[in-house]
Motif scaffolding. Structure first.
Motif, mmCIF file in Angstrom:
data_model
loop_
_atom_site.group_PDB
_atom_site.id
_atom_site.type_symbol
_atom_site.label_atom_id
_atom_site.label_comp_id
_atom_site.label_asym_id
_atom_site.label_seq_id
_atom_site.Cartn_x
_atom_site.Cartn_y
_atom_site.Cartn_z
ATOM 1 N N UNK A 1 -21.784 45.034 59.983
ATOM 2 C CA UNK A 1 -22.282 46.134 60.952
ATOM 3 C C UNK A 1 -22.596 47.499 60.280
ATOM 4 N N UNK A 2 -21.519 47.787 59.541
ATOM 5 C CA UNK A 2 -21.874 49.336 58.791
ATOM 6 C C UNK A 2 -22.758 49.188 57.826
ATOM 7 N N UNK A 3 -22.970 48.058 56.959
ATOM 8 C CA UNK A 3 -23.676 47.991 56.202
ATOM 9 C C UNK A 3 -25.177 48.095 56.616
ATOM 10 N N UNK A 4 -25.442 47.218 57.626
ATOM 11 C CA UNK A 4 -26.477 47.191 58.215
ATOM 12 C C UNK A 4 -26.982 48.437 58.813
ATOM 13 N N UNK B 1 -33.491 43.006 62.171
ATOM 14 C CA UNK B 1 -33.841 41.658 62.614
ATOM 15 C C UNK B 1 -33.394 40.580 61.848
ATOM 16 N N UNK B 2 -33.145 40.878 60.713
ATOM 17 C CA UNK B 2 -32.504 39.732 59.754
ATOM 18 C C UNK B 2 -30.824 39.762 59.652
ATOM 19 N N UNK B 3 -30.607 40.901 60.129
ATOM 20 C CA UNK B 3 -29.024 40.890 59.745
ATOM 21 C C UNK B 3 -28.326 39.899 61.237
ATOM 22 N N UNK B 4 -27.015 39.788 60.777
ATOM 23 C CA UNK B 4 -26.362 38.580 61.610
ATOM 24 C C UNK B 4 -25.000 39.269 61.915
ATOM 25 N N UNK C 1 -22.987 40.798 67.707
ATOM 26 C CA UNK C 1 -23.932 41.983 67.966
ATOM 27 C C UNK C 1 -23.117 43.288 67.757
ATOM 28 N N UNK C 2 -23.921 44.395 68.024
ATOM 29 C CA UNK C 2 -23.232 45.544 67.854
ATOM 30 C C UNK C 2 -24.279 46.725 68.714
ATOM 31 N N UNK D 1 -27.784 41.702 70.284
ATOM 32 C CA UNK D 1 -26.798 41.632 71.656
ATOM 33 C C UNK D 1 -27.003 40.340 72.078
ATOM 34 N N UNK D 2 -25.913 39.678 71.535
ATOM 35 C CA UNK D 2 -26.068 38.194 71.754
ATOM 36 C C UNK D 2 -25.907 37.932 73.487
ATOM 37 N N UNK D 3 -24.933 38.603 74.087
ATOM 38 C CA UNK D 3 -24.786 38.494 75.467
ATOM 39 C C UNK D 3 -26.246 38.901 76.285
#
Length: 483
Positions: free
Chosen positions: A59-62, A83-86, A90-91, A134-136
């Motif tokens: 998350x920090x890198x993204x 979009x491509x980060x996974x 989520x964050x 945001x998976x939820x």
DNA sequence: CCCAATGATTGACG
DNA sequence: CGTCAATCATTGGG
């Protein structure tokens, strides 16, 4: 720093595993994120790296990479990156960055320096964040329907000004914070008042009462039955209510001790009743005045007919609010006896009933469904074992606070085998403190005295029950006249 | 786009 | 500390 750069360029299975490397780089990027000159080469190295996708799962890198891109006016690239980060789970930060990027784009498009809140909202709607962030999914800011229903029911059935203990109970039941519950009631009171100052500014006597329900169709009360909604009695109206609020209003004025019926203008309250008091039965699924702790989703439908029926069939939850101060429950009972006296079919539960406020000569049929096994010591003792149930959903962060109220909480999954029925034929409602005498036939009894609160007896005369643990009562009034 | 509803926040007040 | 009023931000629906 240089070490990381070379690591990234020459990663070939010799350095640390990608996840670990991503963590380290993420930490470094975070530390340097304010220094664009320093962070820039690192970001470039990350994005050019073979491990790009692995690294962006951090998350920090993204976050820092996207932020840097955005600051360099490379919004499209930043969006693609997000979009491509996974990032697992989520964050929120990344979602915020996503939104900020699109705000910037919209601002540029509109040629403005800032967006209004509404413009931001539209922007978010038009450019929702990718699901990976945001998976939820995006959760609505509004409380769930059931939660609002429950709060509404409490406000209309018990009090618009719940005590601290009541608010805490409601918070537990709704998975809201006590502050949210407090805010809700504050907003509710305020908006009810505002509503009434607009709708009936002329009728001073009643308009000042904030407790009367609005006339607008309530989206939360779609039943269309106005009876349902009329059962409001502010707890502070009753002697037990100590937290006086609202304009002082003597109970002994023209309206008598009862609250004016906002939705039943045909019943002036101090007039001899002219309407037939035909007992009315609840139809299947029909709403009834709700008790303290039951949301419609959990309320069973009532079928009335000869004999008695369990009023709660499954997974009904009884909660500590039943053990709330008498005032609360009494108010509920009183409210019901009052309202139901004209609109039968009120459902009440509580510690006991006080029929002293009933119109004289009213025949009150009280059907009680006990949620549990009747016992000589209590109406229906809580089951010794608490059956598992999905009704009570533990909300995050609430488990620690649940411990102490849970003592009196239990769940009922079984309908009672047989609930008794008795009939109260009440003499004039003098406020006689005399103890009641119960003389009754088999499944009915006649009361010659007002039934004191917290005392109801089974028809068989065996025992007196002062605790209605989970009992529900269906009150049907008929044949009475207002005295 | 507009508007009403709704939840939260803030400051004043007793 | 609890309440109220004003106000803001967000949201859903027309």
């Amino acid at each position: 720093m240089q070490t990381f750069l070379t690591l990234l360029r020459e990663h070939g299975g010799t350095g640390p595993p990608p996840a670990e490397l991503a963590t380290l780089i993420g930490r470094l990027l975070r530390d340097l994120q304010d220094d664009l000159a320093q962070v820039q080469p690192l970001v470039t190295a990350v994005l050019d790296s073979q491990l790009r996708l692995h690294l962006l799962d951090n998350a920090d890198v993204a976050l820092v990479c996207a932020h840097v891109l955005e600051q360099q006016e490379q919004q499209q690239a930043a969006c693609r990156l997000l979009e491509e980060c996974r990032v697992p789970g989520g964050s929120q930060e990344l979602v915020q960055l996503w939104n900020d990027i699109h705000y910037r784009l919209v601002m540029r498009k509109l040629g403005v320096a800032a967006l209004t809140p509404v413009q931001k909202f539209r922007c978010r709607k038009r450019h929702p964040p990718p699901p990976s962030l945001c998976p939820e999914g995006l959760k609505s800011r509004n409380f769930p329907r059931e939660v609002r229903q429950k709060l509404h029911d409490f406000a209309s059935g018990v009090s618009t000004n719940p005590s601290k203990a009541e608010r805490e109970n409601l918070a537990l039941e709704t998975s809201l914070t006590t502050e949210q519950v407090y805010n809700w009631f504050a907003n509710y009171r305020r908006r009810q008042r505002a509503l009434h100052q607009h709708t009936e500014p002329a009728q001073k006597a009643t308009a000042e009462d904030p407790s009367v329900r609005e006339r607008h169709p309530d989206p939360l009360q779609p039943s269309g039955d106005p009876h349902v909604d009329s059962g409001f009695v502010d707890r502070s109206q009753w002697p037990e209510g100590h937290e006086e609020n609202g304009p002082p209003q003597s109970p002994e004025t023209t309206q008598g001790p009862w609250e004016p019926l906002a939705l039943a203008p045909d019943f002036p309250g101090d007039e001899t009743i002219s309407k037939p008091l035909a007992p009315r039965s609840l139809q299947g699924g029909e709403m009834y005045q709700e008790g303290v702790s039951h949301s419609p989703a959990t309320l069973p439908s009532i079928c009335r007919g000869p004999g008695l029926y369990p009023l709660a069939a499954s997974n009904d939850m009884l909660d500590p609010s039943l053990a709330a101060p008498e005032s609360c429950l009494m108010s509920l009972a009183l409210a019901s006896s009052k309202e139901v006296s004209f609109q039968t079919g009120q459902l009440v539960h509580g510690h006991g009933l006080d029929f002293m406020m009933c119109p004289a000569d009213t025949t009150v049929t009280v059907s009680i469904a006990a949620l549990g096994n009747p016992s000589p010591t209590g109406f229906a003792d809580p089951p010794s074992s608490i059956p598992q149930s999905t009704h009570l959903e533990e909300g995050p962060g609430t488990s620690s606070r649940r411990t102490e109220p849970q003592a009196g909480r239990f769940l009922v999954t079984q309908p009672p085998p047989q609930a008794p029925e008795f009939i109260l034929t009440q003499s004039p409602p003098e406020l006689s403190p005399a103890p009641s005498t119960f003389i009754g036939p088999m499944s009915a009894m006649e009361l010659s005295q007002p039934l004191p609160s917290s005392q109801v007896q089974w028809p068989d005369g065996q025992a007196s029950y002062d605790a209605f643990w989970g009992a529900r009562m269906l009150l049907e009034f008929s044949g009475g006249s207002l005295g």
